[in-house]
Design a protein around this motif. Structure first.
Motif, PDB file in Angstrom:
ATOM      1  N   LEU A 177      39.444 -24.295  29.202  1.00  0.00           N
ATOM      2  CA  LEU A 177      38.600 -25.339  29.776  1.00  0.00           C
ATOM      3  C   LEU A 177      37.391 -24.755  30.482  1.00  0.00           C
ATOM      4  N   GLU A 178      37.626 -23.692  31.254  1.00  0.00           N
ATOM      5  CA  GLU A 178      36.517 -23.056  31.977  1.00  0.00           C
ATOM      6  C   GLU A 178      35.476 -22.487  31.009  1.00  0.00           C
ATOM      7  N   LYS A 179      35.929 -21.894  29.902  1.00  0.00           N
ATOM      8  CA  LYS A 179      35.008 -21.348  28.899  1.00  0.00           C
ATOM      9  C   LYS A 179      34.198 -22.463  28.235  1.00  0.00           C
ATOM     10  N   GLU A 180      34.862 -23.586  27.948  1.00  0.00           N
ATOM     11  CA  GLU A 180      34.176 -24.703  27.312  1.00  0.00           C
ATOM     12  C   GLU A 180      33.121 -25.285  28.243  1.00  0.00           C
ATOM     13  N   ILE A 181      33.436 -25.444  29.511  1.00  0.00           N
ATOM     14  CA  ILE A 181      32.463 -25.960  30.489  1.00  0.00           C
ATOM     15  C   ILE A 181      31.256 -25.026  30.589  1.00  0.00           C
ATOM     16  N   LYS A 182      31.512 -23.739  30.648  1.00  0.00           N
ATOM     17  CA  LYS A 182      30.411 -22.747  30.740  1.00  0.00           C
ATOM     18  C   LYS A 182      29.518 -22.836  29.508  1.00  0.00           C
ATOM     19  N   LYS A 183      30.113 -22.963  28.322  1.00  0.00           N
ATOM     20  CA  LYS A 183      29.344 -23.043  27.081  1.00  0.00           C
ATOM     21  C   LYS A 183      28.459 -24.279  27.061  1.00  0.00           C
ATOM     22  N   LEU A 184      29.033 -25.443  27.448  1.00  0.00           N
ATOM     23  CA  LEU A 184      28.270 -26.694  27.445  1.00  0.00           C
ATOM     24  C   LEU A 184      27.124 -26.652  28.445  1.00  0.00           C
ATOM     25  N   LYS A 185      27.363 -26.073  29.582  1.00  0.00           N
ATOM     26  CA  LYS A 185      26.316 -25.970  30.598  1.00  0.00           C
ATOM     27  C   LYS A 185      25.171 -25.077  30.123  1.00  0.00           C
ATOM     28  N   GLU A 187      24.268 -24.619  27.022  1.00  0.00           N
ATOM     29  CA  GLU A 187      23.532 -25.380  26.016  1.00  0.00           C
ATOM     30  C   GLU A 187      22.608 -26.405  26.687  1.00  0.00           C
ATOM     31  N   LYS A 188      23.132 -27.052  27.725  1.00  0.00           N
ATOM     32  CA  LYS A 188      22.355 -28.052  28.447  1.00  0.00           C
ATOM     33  C   LYS A 188      21.167 -27.425  29.166  1.00  0.00           C
ATOM     34  N   GLU A 189      21.430 -26.251  29.746  1.00  0.00           N
ATOM     35  CA  GLU A 189      20.361 -25.551  30.476  1.00  0.00           C
ATOM     36  C   GLU A 189      19.248 -25.137  29.518  1.00  0.00           C
ATOM     37  N   LYS A 190      19.649 -24.656  28.347  1.00  0.00           N
ATOM     38  CA  LYS A 190      18.657 -24.228  27.354  1.00  0.00           C
ATOM     39  C   LYS A 190      17.814 -25.411  26.892  1.00  0.00           C
ATOM     40  N   LEU A 191      18.486 -26.568  26.669  1.00  0.00           N
ATOM     41  CA  LEU A 191      17.771 -27.752  26.215  1.00  0.00           C
ATOM     42  C   LEU A 191      16.858 -28.297  27.306  1.00  0.00           C
ATOM     43  N   SER A 192      17.292 -28.205  28.542  1.00  0.00           N
ATOM     44  CA  SER A 192      16.516 -28.739  29.663  1.00  0.00           C
ATOM     45  C   SER A 192      15.210 -27.992  29.852  1.00  0.00           C
ATOM     46  N   LYS A 193      15.229 -26.705  29.542  1.00  0.00           N
ATOM     47  CA  LYS A 193      14.013 -25.903  29.693  1.00  0.00           C
ATOM     48  C   LYS A 193      12.911 -26.385  28.750  1.00  0.00           C
ATOM     49  N   GLU A 194      13.353 -26.988  27.634  1.00  0.00           N
ATOM     50  CA  GLU A 194      12.388 -27.454  26.655  1.00  0.00           C
ATOM     51  C   GLU A 194      11.841 -28.829  27.028  1.00  0.00           C
ATOM     52  N   LEU A 195      12.444 -29.446  28.073  1.00  0.00           N
ATOM     53  CA  LEU A 195      12.024 -30.776  28.509  1.00  0.00           C
ATOM     54  C   LEU A 195      11.292 -30.693  29.840  1.00  0.00           C
ATOM     55  N   SER A 196      10.862 -31.816  30.310  1.00  0.00           N
ATOM     56  CA  SER A 196      10.100 -31.882  31.566  1.00  0.00           C
ATOM     57  C   SER A 196      10.979 -31.779  32.800  1.00  0.00           C
ATOM     58  N   LEU A 197      12.249 -31.813  32.620  1.00  0.00           N
ATOM     59  CA  LEU A 197      13.167 -31.718  33.766  1.00  0.00           C
ATOM     60  C   LEU A 197      13.212 -30.289  34.291  1.00  0.00           C
ATOM     61  N   SER A 198      13.198 -30.181  35.608  1.00  0.00           N
ATOM     62  CA  SER A 198      13.329 -28.847  36.200  1.00  0.00           C
ATOM     63  C   SER A 198      14.804 -28.457  36.259  1.00  0.00           C
ATOM     64  N   GLU A 199      15.026 -27.182  36.345  1.00  0.00           N
ATOM     65  CA  GLU A 199      16.409 -26.696  36.475  1.00  0.00           C
ATOM     66  C   GLU A 199      17.028 -27.213  37.759  1.00  0.00           C
ATOM     67  N   GLU A 200      16.203 -27.347  38.782  1.00  0.00           N
ATOM     68  CA  GLU A 200      16.709 -27.827  40.073  1.00  0.00           C
ATOM     69  C   GLU A 200      17.171 -29.277  39.952  1.00  0.00           C
ATOM     70  N   ASP A 201      16.360 -30.106  39.205  1.00  0.00           N
ATOM     71  CA  ASP A 201      16.755 -31.499  39.019  1.00  0.00           C
ATOM     72  C   ASP A 201      18.115 -31.604  38.313  1.00  0.00           C
ATOM     73  N   GLU A 315      27.696 -35.693  29.656  1.00  0.00           N
ATOM     74  CA  GLU A 315      28.984 -36.398  29.549  1.00  0.00           C
ATOM     75  C   GLU A 315      30.096 -35.461  29.093  1.00  0.00           C
ATOM     76  N   ALA A 316      29.760 -34.554  28.174  1.00  0.00           N
ATOM     77  CA  ALA A 316      30.768 -33.592  27.705  1.00  0.00           C
ATOM     78  C   ALA A 316      31.214 -32.673  28.826  1.00  0.00           C
ATOM     79  N   VAL A 317      30.241 -32.220  29.635  1.00  0.00           N
ATOM     80  CA  VAL A 317      30.600 -31.373  30.777  1.00  0.00           C
ATOM     81  C   VAL A 317      31.490 -32.138  31.742  1.00  0.00           C
ATOM     82  N   GLN A 318      31.124 -33.425  31.994  1.00  0.00           N
ATOM     83  CA  GLN A 318      31.934 -34.247  32.904  1.00  0.00           C
ATOM     84  C   GLN A 318      33.373 -34.387  32.384  1.00  0.00           C
TER      85      GLN A 318
END
Length: 610
Positions: A177-185, A187-201, A315-318
């Motif tokens: 479970l911990e490995k899956e959460i880390k992987k999803l996060k 992926e999300k972080e990588k995708l967020s960098k390509e969007l207008s959302l900041s990492e802090e947001d 949602e997957a991370v949640q």
């Protein structure tokens, strides 16, 4: 002076082969004599059968003797009662000792023999011993009930534990479970960098969402606790017990118990309010924190939801974090359930071990009782382990096709095996299925059968420093006879058939005769004998001579006839009689019939100078 209900007055035998004349008995010592097959034992056997047929049947099972049973025998007691075959209620008691019974008892090799029962009855004449025995039985009964309760709880706890273990397996593994959460996060972080959302947001949003999920779980737990505590009306119940007290005292005890329950309930209601107040306060604090986190998440939620991919990853991370939270909670409960199982396992083991403690405590009470002595006999107790019975029980429960030697080696183990570690390992192996049981057996019923009382409270008797188990057959028979005669119902008549057959001559002269002389004062004794010393040495108050009609021993009319009289009777029954019983007095019958009769009479005459 003996009570009339403890004295046999006479016997009538209503059979065509027997004289119908009543046969009378003295209230002290009556000796029945006669040649071989003259009806001595026949008379005693049928008297006993008319009074207590169950006892006679049990004794004959031991001796394997056979005697003709006569249907119409009436035993008249001095109080006017009549004992006869077919009577529904046996009012009167006797002790019946058939021929060779004492030595046959000595030959028994059962776990507990009738000798043990006789010794136990003797020991129970002592009030302190009886009290200790009653306490033992009460404690054993309570212990068995407690063991059965713990076995039930143990099985339920094990099943609960295994259910939680399966639930964990269904959720996954903590590492996975911990490995899956880390992987999803990632992926999300990588995708967020390509969007207008900041990492802090995103980090702020993720933290708020995770906190909300955790706080929701806590809110649910506290609300459930509040509901449970509100539903508890009382923490105590009124205990019930089978006390040997009057109804009035039992009512008072119950009233006192009800007051105690009411007082306890008052305390609980006050504590209940405090607990509920504290929980409500804690619940409100958590709800306030959730509101704070919700206020942080909502503004970012709309912005983040614009991007479907980020939303799905969120949602997957949640979902995975909820699984992880559930895993942690189930894992914690699983550990608690396992700990509770191990506690119950130790409780069950300790309670099983207590059987030995109870029996040893009883043995100590008997061994320290200085008043436990009778005549020249001394009594002691011990608590042996019933190894053979325990082994048979194991063999009847365990599938022999599987090995259980690592838990108990049936060929080598002894009482020392009954130690806490060994017992706990065996119980655990039965519960978890390591040891295979035979068909139709369950762990619960096997534990109920195995965790019973495998100890006996047994007794040792010694005379002149010799233990009964080590005595010669003759000495052992003498000890048994002494115990039987001294046994209470101690004033009821005792009927003994040829005790000299079980004893040596020295025991008869030195021990049996003085003992009978002493005991006949306290109880009626009727003895069949072919030994003159028993008749004359014990000063028999009544002598009954038996005779069966024969070529060299004719009777007056019937096949079996009896004549009674005192030792001093030296006259024919009637002038001119030629039948065996009528032609000479009791003295001459004794001299003719009994072994050593003439010499025994000479000794008696010298003693009394007659």
């Amino acid at each position: 002076m003996k009570p009339d209900y403890q004295v046999i007055d006479s016997v009538e035998i209503l059979d065509k082969e027997f004289s119908p004349a009543p046969i009378y008995f003295n209230d002290r010592l009556t000796c029945i004599i006669g040649g071989k097959s003259t009806g001595k034992s026949l008379l005693l056997h049928n008297m006993a059968s008319a009074i207590d047929p169950n006892q006679v049947s049990e004794k004959i099972d031991v001796t394997k003797n056979s005697n003709k049973t006569i249907d119409e025998v009436k035993v008249y007691w001095k109080d006017g009662a009549i004992s006869q075959k077919g009577s529904d209620f046996q009012e009167h008691k006797i002790v019946y000792i058939p021929q060779t019974y004492l030595n046959r008892l000595s030959d028994e090799h059962e776990e507990l023999t009738e000798i043990d029962e006789i010794i136990h009855d003797i020991v129970m004449l002592n009030p302190e011993a009886q009290k200790a025995y009653d306490e033992l039985n009460q404690n054993l009964g309570e212990l068995k009930t407690e063991i059965d309760r713990v076995i039930y709880n143990l099985i339920q706890q094990y099943n609960d534990w295994q259910t939680r273990v399966k639930s964990l397996a269904e959720i996954g593994t903590k590492i996975g479970l911990e490995k899956e959460i880390k992987k999803l996060k990632e992926e999300k972080e990588k995708l967020s960098k390509e969007l207008s959302l900041s990492e802090e947001d995103i980090s702020t949003y993720d933290e708020a969402i995770k906190a909300i999920s955790t706080l929701d779980g806590k809110i649910q737990t506290i609300e459930k606790s509040i509901e449970t505590i509100r539903g508890i009306q009382s923490l105590v119940t009124l205990a019930t017990g089978d006390y040997d007290l009057s109804d009035d005292l039992l009512l008072k005890i119950r009233a006192s118990g009800e007051k105690a329950v009411q007082a306890a309930d008052e305390i609980w209601r006050k504590d209940q309010e405090i607990l509920l107040t504290d929980l409500q306060k804690e619940l409100q604090e958590i709800k306030d924190k959730r509101a704070e986190k919700d206020a942080i998440a909502k503004p970012l939620s709309a912005k983040i939801s614009e991007n479907e991919a980020i939303k799905k990853l969120t949602e997957a991370v949640q979902d995975e974090e909820k699984k992880l939270d559930k895993f942690v909670e189930v894992e914690k409960q699983t550990k608690k359930t396992e700990e509770r199982y191990n506690e119950l396992l130790q409780q069950l083991t300790a309670r099983f071990m207590k059987y030995r403690e109870l029996h040893q405590a009883y043995a100590t009470a008997i061994n320290e009782n200085r008043e436990l002595a009778m005549e020249d006999l001394e009594f002691s107790a011990e608590a042996p382990f019933r190894r053979d019975a325990f082994t048979q029980e194991i063999q009847s429960c365990f599938d022999r096709r599987t090995s259980f030697r690592s838990y108990i080696d049936l060929e080598k183990y002894d009482e020392s095996w009954v130690a806490a570690d060994n017992v706990a390992k065996l119980i655990n192996a039965i519960v978890d299925g390591t040891i295979h049981l035979i068909r139709n057996k369950t762990p619960e019923n096997v534990l109920r059968e195995l965790l019973g009382d495998w100890y006996n409270s047994t007794y040792k008797v010694s005379m002149d420093g010799d233990l009964i188990d080590e005595m010669s057959p003759g000495k052992k028979a003498l000890v048994l006879l002494k115990m039987l005669i001294s046994l209470a119902e101690s004033t009821c008549p005792i009927l003994v058939d040829q005790p000299e057959d079980d004893l040596d001559n020295r025991s008869i002269f030195d021990e049996l005769i003085p003992f009978i002389k002493k005991k006949k004062i306290m109880r009626q004794i009727i003895v069949v004998t072919h030994n003159a010393n028993v008749v004359l040495g014990a000063d028999s108050e009544e002598v009954i001579v038996a005779n069966q009609n024969g070529k060299n021993s004719p009777n007056k009319k019937f096949r079996f006839e009896y004549r009674s009289g005192s030792i001093e009777d030296d006259l024919p029954e009637e002038s001119g009689r030629t039948d065996t019983l009528g032609k000479q007095g009791i003295q001459q019958q004794i001299c003719d019939i009994l072994e050593g009769g003439k010499s025994a009479f000479d000794l008696r005459k010298h003693k009394y100078r007659i």
